[in-house]
Design a protein around this motif. Structure first.
Motif, PDB file in Angstrom:
ATOM      1  N   HIS A   1       1.037  -1.609   0.102  1.00 62.03           N
ATOM      2  CA  HIS A   1      -0.139   0.192  -0.021  1.00 62.03           C
ATOM      3  C   HIS A   1       0.699   0.829  -0.174  1.00 62.03           C
ATOM      4  O   HIS A   1       0.604   1.911   0.654  1.00 62.03           O
ATOM      5  N   THR A   2       2.062   0.810  -0.834  1.00 62.70           N
ATOM      6  CA  THR A   2       2.684   2.397  -0.322  1.00 62.70           C
ATOM      7  C   THR A   2       2.466   3.387  -1.190  1.00 62.70           C
ATOM      8  O   THR A   2       2.560   4.467  -0.693  1.00 62.70           O
ATOM      9  N   LYS A   3       1.627   3.054  -2.467  1.00 65.77           N
ATOM     10  CA  LYS A   3       1.084   4.285  -3.185  1.00 65.77           C
ATOM     11  C   LYS A   3       0.217   4.976  -1.924  1.00 65.77           C
ATOM     12  O   LYS A   3      -0.650   6.362  -1.895  1.00 65.77           O
ATOM     13  N   ASN A   4      -1.215   4.578  -1.153  1.00 65.93           N
ATOM     14  CA  ASN A   4      -1.645   4.666  -0.020  1.00 65.93           C
ATOM     15  C   ASN A   4      -0.805   5.784   0.639  1.00 65.93           C
ATOM     16  O   ASN A   4      -1.595   6.691   0.734  1.00 65.93           O
ATOM     17  N   TRP A   5      -0.296   5.096   1.256  1.00 62.22           N
ATOM     18  CA  TRP A   5       0.694   5.677   1.877  1.00 62.22           C
ATOM     19  C   TRP A   5       1.306   7.450   2.015  1.00 62.22           C
ATOM     20  O   TRP A   5       1.394   8.186   2.044  1.00 62.22           O
ATOM     21  N   ARG A   6       1.334   7.187   0.523  1.00 58.02           N
ATOM     22  CA  ARG A   6       2.479   8.429  -0.205  1.00 58.02           C
ATOM     23  C   ARG A   6       1.172   9.467  -0.361  1.00 58.02           C
ATOM     24  O   ARG A   6       1.785  10.435  -0.586  1.00 58.02           O
ATOM     25  N   SER A   7       0.436   8.867  -1.168  1.00 61.32           N
ATOM     26  CA  SER A   7      -0.458   9.406  -1.175  1.00 61.32           C
ATOM     27  C   SER A   7      -1.586  10.978   0.289  1.00 61.32           C
ATOM     28  O   SER A   7      -1.033  11.989   0.368  1.00 61.32           O
ATOM     29  N   ILE A   8      -1.343   9.691   1.845  1.00 62.69           N
ATOM     30  CA  ILE A   8      -1.405  10.521   2.624  1.00 62.69           C
ATOM     31  C   ILE A   8      -0.715  11.354   3.123  1.00 62.69           C
ATOM     32  O   ILE A   8      -0.254  12.705   3.753  1.00 62.69           O
ATOM     33  N   LEU A   9       0.607  11.075   2.363  1.00 61.81           N
ATOM     34  CA  LEU A   9       1.529  11.772   3.654  1.00 61.81           C
ATOM     35  C   LEU A   9       1.625  13.216   2.206  1.00 61.81           C
ATOM     36  O   LEU A   9       2.077  14.271   3.193  1.00 61.81           O
ATOM     37  N   ARG A  10       1.511  12.949   1.218  1.00 59.62           N
ATOM     38  CA  ARG A  10       1.380  14.272   0.514  1.00 59.62           C
ATOM     39  C   ARG A  10       0.397  15.220   0.981  1.00 59.62           C
ATOM     40  O   ARG A  10      -0.128  16.208   1.175  1.00 59.62           O
ATOM     41  N   TRP A  11      -1.675  14.763   0.665  1.00 61.54           N
ATOM     42  CA  TRP A  11      -2.455  15.189   1.715  1.00 61.54           C
ATOM     43  C   TRP A  11      -2.477  15.416   2.663  1.00 61.54           C
ATOM     44  O   TRP A  11      -2.844  16.929   3.177  1.00 61.54           O
ATOM     45  N   GLY A  12      -1.600  14.861   3.958  1.00 57.17           N
ATOM     46  CA  GLY A  12      -1.611  15.387   5.026  1.00 57.17           C
ATOM     47  C   GLY A  12      -0.318  17.049   5.082  1.00 57.17           C
ATOM     48  O   GLY A  12      -1.530  18.104   6.146  1.00 57.17           O
ATOM     49  N   ILE A  13       0.456  16.650   4.715  1.00 61.20           N
ATOM     50  CA  ILE A  13       1.188  17.539   4.634  1.00 61.20           C
ATOM     51  C   ILE A  13       1.277  19.170   3.997  1.00 61.20           C
ATOM     52  O   ILE A  13       0.882  20.233   4.853  1.00 61.20           O
ATOM     53  N   ALA A  14       0.232  19.618   3.111  1.00 55.73           N
ATOM     54  CA  ALA A  14       0.344  20.361   2.273  1.00 55.73           C
ATOM     55  C   ALA A  14      -1.440  20.788   2.828  1.00 55.73           C
ATOM     56  O   ALA A  14      -1.647  21.841   2.813  1.00 55.73           O
ATOM     57  N   THR A  15      -2.068  20.037   3.151  1.00 49.75           N
ATOM     58  CA  THR A  15      -3.636  20.393   4.145  1.00 49.75           C
ATOM     59  C   THR A  15      -3.286  20.746   5.581  1.00 49.75           C
ATOM     60  O   THR A  15      -3.923  21.984   6.004  1.00 49.75           O
ATOM     61  N   GLY A  16      -2.397  19.827   5.882  1.00 50.50           N
ATOM     62  CA  GLY A  16      -2.054  20.460   7.780  1.00 50.50           C
ATOM     63  C   GLY A  16      -1.499  21.693   7.566  1.00 50.50           C
ATOM     64  O   GLY A  16      -1.297  22.404   8.427  1.00 50.50           O
ATOM     65  N   LEU A  17       0.083  21.658   6.165  1.00 53.48           N
ATOM     66  CA  LEU A  17       0.281  22.779   6.855  1.00 53.48           C
ATOM     67  C   LEU A  17      -0.670  24.277   6.018  1.00 53.48           C
ATOM     68  O   LEU A  17      -0.200  25.125   6.333  1.00 53.48           O
ATOM     69  N   ALA A  18      -1.686  24.296   5.211  1.00 59.09           N
ATOM     70  CA  ALA A  18      -1.826  25.656   4.814  1.00 59.09           C
ATOM     71  C   ALA A  18      -2.914  25.941   5.826  1.00 59.09           C
ATOM     72  O   ALA A  18      -3.366  27.258   5.960  1.00 59.09           O
TER      73      ALA A  18
END
Length: 417
Positions: free
Chosen positions: A237-254
């Protein structure tokens, strides 16, 4: 039907080391945030460096750490339940006894520190089995609904006050707090003061950002992650975790940046001292709610992805050793910072700013890393974890690692945390 005594402790070498690494990371955040409660939060620390450290703590660790901790509790329950139901589903007695022991441990801990989280986890854990058969979509919808209790509840409170702006509470100065505080007295004074929080009132302040509703929402989210086996099969599920990482950082920081803007220019505050209008507070609460959740998930995703790469094993092994004995580490952190702050120790209550508090937290955490690495060279479990297991299974569990058995930390990575 299988007998309940067929349940046995999992071998420590069969743990999910990636989950332990996430837990180890969360433990530092919990320690740091707990220590900030003893004076470092005060606006009286006006130095640039102190304000920078305070802002960094809020942005990176505050709320995110306990969200991770609560998710991991739900995650562990999912794995325990899978084990129980594989034996016929008639062994929930094991789970409830485990939770009851955790409640008792939490009660003892709360006598030293009124910010204990173990009691609340245990009480919420009693009702968790009622949700175990809900479909994934229903569970996630319930999680979202519980999360919204924080911003919506504040709107309701504001309407009750005839839409009047929420005034900042008149907080005591550090000088006043240092004068005759019970924590500066004897151990008996500390126990008498903190006994008031036993047991925790789950129904109080349900619209707060760290209420029982918010905690239970994270427990349910962690439970669903455990059921989905996204962590067990992280490589698939590497693809899923990468998506969560990108979404989490972008959303969290914004969201964190927007929350900072509302705080500095419109009087918003997530916890206290709020002078913002109802509309601004609702918007800020949404930013804080989803931003902190997104960053917590991003932290977990990042650690899981690093664990799959292999080249980070040395660094992650430090966090894994802490995560394997998370209960011991959590309690030992309280032992260290209460000795620093309380009167029966060094009496530094309300005397340390954000920089000094962070420095002590790093020192304490380093000591915990060294201790956990040393301890796990010889023993299967942390000392408190061993006691917990013995009481749960109603028999003495082997503690010492056989001389020829090797370290369980290098064994199979599968299993429950």
């Amino acid at each position: 039907m299988p007998r309940s005594d067929h349940l046995h402790p999992l071998d420590p070498g069969a743990r999910l080391q990636s989950a332990d690494a996430v837990r180890g990371f969360a433990l530092f955040g919990v320690l740091l945030v707990n220590m900030f409660n003893f004076g470092a939060y005060s606006p009286e620390w006006t130095g640039t460096l102190d304000q920078t450290f305070n802002a960094a703590m809020h942005a990176v660790f505050e709320t995110k750490s306990w969200r991770l901790f609560a998710m991991l509790f739900g995650f562990g329950f999912a794995l325990q339940l899978a084990k129980v139901e594989s034996l016929g589903g008639a062994n929930l007695w094991f789970y409830f006894r485990r939770i009851t022991i955790l409640l008792v441990i939490g009660m003892g801990h709360a006598l030293f520190y009124d910010g204990d989280i173990l009691m609340e986890y245990a009480l919420l854990g009693y009702i968790l089995p009622a949700f175990r058969r809900l479909a994934a979509g229903t569970l996630l919808a319930l999680t979202l609904l519980l999360m919204f209790a924080f911003p919506v509840g504040n709107v309701v409170d504001s309407l009750r006050e005839a839409s009047a702006p929420i005034e900042a509470d008149a907080s005591l100065s550090l000088a006043e707090l240092r004068h005759n505080h019970p924590y500066l007295g004897t151990l008996g004074d500390v126990f008498e003061t903190n006994a008031e929080v036993i047991p925790p009132r789950l129904w109080n302040e349900l619209n707060e950002p760290e209420s029982s509703f918010a905690i239970f929402a994270m427990i349910l989210l962690g439970f669903q992650i455990g059921r989905s086996r996204l962590v067990h099969d992280a490589a698939r599920h590497t693809k899923n975790w990468r998506s969560i990482l990108r979404w989490g950082i972008a959303t969290g920081l914004a969201f964190a940046a927007f929350e900072w803007y509302l705080s500095h220019y419109h009087g918003y505050a997530a916890f206290e001292g709020n002078t913002a209008s109802m509309a601004i507070r609702f918007l800020g609460d949404l930013m804080f709610l989803f931003g902190s959740t997104a960053l917590a998930l991003a932290f977990a995703a990042g650690i899981l992805l690093l664990a799959e790469q292999g080249k980070w094993n040395t660094l992650l092994s430090l966090l894994q050793s802490l995560g394997r004995m998370g209960l011991t580490i959590y309690l030992s952190g309280t032992l260290m910072f209460t000795l620093l702050f309380y009167g029966y120790g060094f009496g530094q209550l309300y005397l340390l700013g954000p920089v000094a508090t962070t420095a002590y937290a790093v020192v304490f955490f380093t000591v915990q890393i060294i201790f956990s690495i040393w301890w796990l060279r010889f023993f299967r479990y942390g000392p408190v974890e061993w006691i917990w297991r013995c009481l749960t299974y109603l028999e003495v569990q082997p503690l010492r690692i056989p001389a020829s058995g090797g370290s369980p930390a290098t064994a199979n990575r599968r299993g429950r945390p």
